[in-house]
Design an enzyme around this catalytic site. Structure first.
Site, mmCIF file in Angstrom:
data_model
loop_
_atom_site.group_PDB
_atom_site.id
_atom_site.type_symbol
_atom_site.label_atom_id
_atom_site.label_comp_id
_atom_site.label_asym_id
_atom_site.label_seq_id
_atom_site.Cartn_x
_atom_site.Cartn_y
_atom_site.Cartn_z
ATOM 1 N N CYS A 111 0.820 -1.215 0.000
ATOM 2 C CA CYS A 111 0.000 0.000 0.000
ATOM 3 C C CYS A 111 0.857 1.270 0.000
ATOM 4 C CB CYS A 111 -0.940 -0.062 1.202
ATOM 5 S SG CYS A 111 -2.326 1.068 1.194
ATOM 6 N N HIS A 112 0.805 2.039 1.080
ATOM 7 C CA HIS A 112 1.600 3.260 1.217
ATOM 8 C C HIS A 112 3.075 2.977 1.544
ATOM 9 C CE1 HIS A 112 -2.379 5.128 1.629
ATOM 10 N NE2 HIS A 112 -1.800 6.292 1.382
ATOM 11 N N GLY A 113 3.430 1.717 1.765
ATOM 12 C CA GLY A 113 4.816 1.367 2.087
ATOM 13 C C GLY A 113 5.799 1.830 1.033
ATOM 14 N N GLN A 115 6.036 4.601 -0.217
ATOM 15 C CA GLN A 115 6.479 5.970 0.058
ATOM 16 C C GLN A 115 7.873 6.012 0.674
ATOM 17 O OE1 GLN A 115 2.990 7.091 2.456
ATOM 18 N NE2 GLN A 115 2.642 8.748 0.988
#
Length: 185
Positions: A111-113, A115
């Site tokens: 997911c946002h990992g 980033q």
């Protein structure tokens, strides 16, 4: 090594945490301090334009970022949620992440990992999945975003978020097993 912090999404964190253990490997949770990490639950509400967030479980920490001996670990997992927004500014998170990329060790991004490595320029020229609203951020970091539940680019495996866990978990274990088995051969 599972690299995380407060506000990590519970399913993004716990599914890979248990899946790796199911595969017969140990997993250490690493955060800023030894205090338990407060996980969160993100749900989609038809009465909200964005996902809603509730407190989830607490996750015990095994080692703070500053004390991580990167040579002890064969693979890295960075779950999503809001944690990647703030953990990526820590110098030790950068040290740890860059180590795994530099040595071509297996890395799982949920997911946002994405980033975390994106802000260090580590996704330039790489294929990744991510939570769809951060696609522009990944493209600005030089990544090619693939809208799929299990994107593999060499040592890197990624997904869009917790709904992808059945496909992602299977592929993550294949990438991890292949890398670990070839390193021990």
């Amino acid at each position: 090594l599972l690299l995380t912090g407060d506000a990590a999404e519970e399913l993004d964190t716990m599914y890979p945490y248990y899946r790796v253990q199911e595969g017969g490997w140990d997993v250490d949770v690493s955060s800023r301090t030894m205090r338990d990490v407060q996980l969160v639950i993100h749900e989609f509400d038809p009465d909200s334009d964005a996902y809603v967030e509730k407190n989830g479980r607490k996750l015990p920490v095994d080692v703070p970022w500053a004390e991580v001996d990167v040579e002890r670990y064969d693979a890295l997992i960075i779950p999503g949620g809001r944690a990647p927004e703030w953990i990526r500014v820590d110098a030790d998170v950068r040290r740890i992440t860059e180590h795994f990329f530099a040595r071509n060790l297996p890395i799982a991004l949920v997911c946002h990992g994405a980033q975390v490595p994106a802000v260090y320029g580590l996704l330039k020229g790489r294929k990744t999945a991510c939570f769809p609203p951060i696609t522009g951020d990944m493209e600005n970091a030089g990544a090619t975003v693939i809208d799929a539940p299990d994107v593999v680019d060499g040592n890197l495996v990624s997904c869009r978020g917790w709904p992808d866990m059945p496909q992602f978990g299977r592929v993550m274990m294949e990438v991890f097993s292949k890398s670990v088995n070839s390193a021990s051969a």
